[in-house]
Design a protein around this motif. Structure first.
Motif, PDB file in Angstrom:
ATOM      1  N   GLU A  64       0.817  -1.221   0.000  1.00  0.00           N
ATOM      2  CA  GLU A  64       0.000   0.000   0.000  1.00  0.00           C
ATOM      3  C   GLU A  64       0.850   1.269   0.000  1.00  0.00           C
ATOM      4  N   GLU A  65       2.122   1.113   0.296  1.00  0.00           N
ATOM      5  CA  GLU A  65       3.018   2.278   0.358  1.00  0.00           C
ATOM      6  C   GLU A  65       3.982   2.231  -0.831  1.00  0.00           C
TER       7      GLU A  65
ATOM      8  N   ARG B 111       1.715  -2.580  -6.220  1.00  0.00           N
ATOM      9  CA  ARG B 111       1.070  -1.602  -5.341  1.00  0.00           C
ATOM     10  C   ARG B 111      -0.431  -1.618  -5.533  1.00  0.00           C
TER      11      ARG B 111
ATOM     12  N   GLY C 187      -3.807   1.138  -4.608  1.00  0.00           N
ATOM     13  CA  GLY C 187      -4.047   2.538  -4.254  1.00  0.00           C
ATOM     14  C   GLY C 187      -3.473   3.487  -5.295  1.00  0.00           C
TER      15      GLY C 187
END
Lengths: 158, 158
Positions: A8-9, A83, A85
């Motif tokens: 997510e980062e 990833r 998002g």
């Protein structure tokens, strides 16, 4: 060693390169798929891609891809990450890294792995344009995914 | 943008990835040639490679390789770097990175660039073994380099 994650980062590239390191390997091949400003489906300027995934299934499929790749190539370590998002233009959304004793095996395995991920790992993406409208994109390499949702705000309003 | 350097220190990978970043590019392909523990010419365990180059000539040749690669591939940025000096097993001695709008162009250009560097950039390497003996290695892909020096301490003492 196979390592696969949905993230997510921002990717921790140095960590991935550390995981790829193998004393018996003379070559490490890495590919990163990055958000870019031009679109295949619109004349608008893209400012980000927004990825959606069913994370447990996506992680399982990423791991399957590694196992299959290892069957056909003599490689050391494989690291794959995707990833989810909002990924602004210029940042990587896909990381595929392979270390191998020899260069050609590393590059071949890296290429096969990307193709397998694009074809079989359930991650969807929306293009986000500078005017904040959005459109789902299709992946030409994917043969089994259903058509993407059609509630794009990029469609003409009737 | 082309960036080429001969480097006496560890590669600054994050700097290279920053130089490769291009908003119009959807793919970045990287290859790193790393020192490995096994040798093609000896049964001994390798602990490092020791690279030697005539630096001004090597930098010029690296830049020429970038210019030629760009003629045949639609790419964004190219970053090539070669270390000189002592490179322990596991560390990269060669970095080749290419960003491009599309994946295949990035991978193809990266592969062509490595081949061109190995064939035409004057960098010599010695294998350094765990017992501190050394042997010059030949590069099968290089067609013009003279035979490497023969003063290896790895040769049998008469």
């Amino acid at each position: 060693m196979d390592f696969a994650e949905i993230c997510e980062e921002k990717f921790d590239i140095n960590r991935y390169l550390g995981l790829l390191c193998h004393p018996g390997c003379g070559g490490t091949s890495v590919f990163m798929g990055t958000s870019r400003c031009t679109s295949k489906i619109s004349d608008k300027t893209v400012k980000a891609l927004d990825y959606t995934a069913y994370v447990p299934m996506a992680v399982k499929k990423l791991k399957d891809v590694c196992v299959n790749a290892r069957r056909t190539c003599a490689v050391g370590n494989i690291v794959v990450a995707h990833r989810v998002g909002y990924v602004p233009v210029g940042e990587p959304g896909l990381f595929v890294g392979v270390s191998a004793p020899h260069r050609q095996a590393a590059i071949q395995c890296m290429d096969l792995t990307i193709t397998a991920i694009k074809a079989g790992v359930p991650v969807w993406k929306e293009e986000v344009y500078e005017d904040d409208t959005r459109a789902w994109t299709t992946n030409a390499e994917c043969f089994w995914l259903p058509k993407p949702p059609t509630h794009s705000t990029d469609l003409p309003q009737k």
